[in-house]
Design a protein around this motif. Structure first.
Motif, PDB file in Angstrom:
ATOM      1  N   ILE A  35      44.427  70.310  54.924  1.00  0.00           N
ATOM      2  CA  ILE A  35      43.792  69.472  53.912  1.00  0.00           C
ATOM      3  C   ILE A  35      43.023  68.379  54.629  1.00  0.00           C
ATOM      4  O   ILE A  35      43.556  67.724  55.527  1.00  0.00           O
ATOM      5  CB  ILE A  35      44.844  68.873  52.966  1.00  0.00           C
ATOM      6  CG1 ILE A  35      45.644  69.990  52.290  1.00  0.00           C
ATOM      7  CG2 ILE A  35      44.188  67.965  51.928  1.00  0.00           C
ATOM      8  CD1 ILE A  35      46.850  69.527  51.512  1.00  0.00           C
ATOM      9  N   THR A  36      41.761  68.191  54.232  1.00  0.00           N
ATOM     10  CA  THR A  36      40.935  67.198  54.917  1.00  0.00           C
ATOM     11  C   THR A  36      39.903  66.587  53.978  1.00  0.00           C
ATOM     12  O   THR A  36      39.511  67.209  52.987  1.00  0.00           O
ATOM     13  CB  THR A  36      40.212  67.823  56.122  1.00  0.00           C
ATOM     14  OG1 THR A  36      39.491  66.799  56.812  1.00  0.00           O
ATOM     15  CG2 THR A  36      39.254  68.915  55.697  1.00  0.00           C
ATOM     16  N   ALA A  37      39.496  65.394  54.316  1.00  0.00           N
ATOM     17  CA  ALA A  37      38.397  64.756  53.595  1.00  0.00           C
ATOM     18  C   ALA A  37      37.057  65.273  54.110  1.00  0.00           C
ATOM     19  O   ALA A  37      36.025  65.066  53.488  1.00  0.00           O
ATOM     20  CB  ALA A  37      38.474  63.239  53.766  1.00  0.00           C
ATOM     21  N   TYR A  38      37.092  65.969  55.247  1.00  0.00           N
ATOM     22  CA  TYR A  38      35.860  66.436  55.893  1.00  0.00           C
ATOM     23  C   TYR A  38      35.846  67.955  55.926  1.00  0.00           C
ATOM     24  O   TYR A  38      36.287  68.555  56.892  1.00  0.00           O
ATOM     25  CB  TYR A  38      35.767  65.875  57.313  1.00  0.00           C
ATOM     26  CG  TYR A  38      35.997  64.384  57.354  1.00  0.00           C
ATOM     27  CD1 TYR A  38      35.003  63.505  56.941  1.00  0.00           C
ATOM     28  CD2 TYR A  38      37.222  63.874  57.753  1.00  0.00           C
ATOM     29  CE1 TYR A  38      35.232  62.130  56.943  1.00  0.00           C
ATOM     30  CE2 TYR A  38      37.451  62.504  57.766  1.00  0.00           C
ATOM     31  CZ  TYR A  38      36.449  61.641  57.361  1.00  0.00           C
ATOM     32  OH  TYR A  38      36.675  60.294  57.361  1.00  0.00           O
ATOM     33  N   GLY A  39      35.334  68.560  54.881  1.00  0.00           N
ATOM     34  CA  GLY A  39      35.347  70.011  54.771  1.00  0.00           C
ATOM     35  C   GLY A  39      34.105  70.679  55.321  1.00  0.00           C
ATOM     36  O   GLY A  39      33.654  71.680  54.781  1.00  0.00           O
ATOM     37  N   ASP A  40      33.554  70.146  56.404  1.00  0.00           N
ATOM     38  CA  ASP A  40      32.345  70.723  56.987  1.00  0.00           C
ATOM     39  C   ASP A  40      32.663  72.065  57.651  1.00  0.00           C
ATOM     40  O   ASP A  40      33.821  72.399  57.900  1.00  0.00           O
ATOM     41  CB  ASP A  40      31.715  69.749  57.985  1.00  0.00           C
ATOM     42  CG  ASP A  40      32.670  69.385  59.106  1.00  0.00           C
ATOM     43  OD1 ASP A  40      32.690  70.125  60.121  1.00  0.00           O
ATOM     44  OD2 ASP A  40      33.403  68.389  58.963  1.00  0.00           O
ATOM     45  N   ASP A  41      31.623  72.812  57.944  1.00  0.00           N
ATOM     46  CA  ASP A  41      31.796  74.148  58.517  1.00  0.00           C
ATOM     47  C   ASP A  41      32.517  74.126  59.860  1.00  0.00           C
ATOM     48  O   ASP A  41      33.326  75.013  60.143  1.00  0.00           O
ATOM     49  CB  ASP A  41      30.431  74.841  58.679  1.00  0.00           C
ATOM     50  CG  ASP A  41      29.818  75.233  57.348  1.00  0.00           C
ATOM     51  OD1 ASP A  41      30.573  75.363  56.358  1.00  0.00           O
ATOM     52  OD2 ASP A  41      28.589  75.411  57.298  1.00  0.00           O
TER      53      ASP A  41
END
Length: 129
Positions: free
Chosen positions: A87-93
């Motif tokens: 789980i993250t606030a930064y869901g970049d590729d």
């Protein structure tokens, strides 16, 4: 069967949020949830839970000290049978790719879509039943 889900997050309010969102499941004893406030604490709990029915780990990525991404390969060495959802606030590729390469089953972004998470938990419970 009593099954365990381990939630790993350094934010204190996460436990209250998850307990609230899954209160009916917890009251019905459908599963248990334990909470670790760091990656090191999580690794100790994973090792201790080896004899228990640990079925899923939900872990934040950004934590002080060891990150969730750094913890992930170590968890998979101890319990390769237990899926991990990051789980993250930064869901970049790039983050998604790193999580999958290190063994994560899935990556969810914050704020957590609890309907998606509930489906993942339901699927996992069905798999181990």
């Amino acid at each position: 069967m009593s099954v365990l889900i381990l939630v790993v997050d350094d934010e204190a309010d996460v436990e209250d949020l998850f307990r609230q969102r899954f209160r009916r499941d917890l009251r019905a004893e459908r599963f248990q949830m334990e909470f670790a406030c760091s990656a090191a604490d999580a690794l100790a709990r994973v090792a201790e839970a080896s004899a228990r029915s640990l079925i899923l780990i939900l872990s934040d990525i950004n934590m002080p000290g060891m990150t969730g991404l750094d913890m992930l390969p170590q968890v998979k060495k101890i319990r390769p049978d237990v899926p991990v959802i990051m789980i993250t606030a930064y869901g970049d590729d790039r983050t998604r790719q790193q999580a999958i390469e290190r063994g994560a089953m899935q990556l969810l972004t914050k704020p957590v879509d609890f309907d998606v998470l509930r489906r993942a938990i339901d699927t996992r419970i069905e798999q181990v039943a």
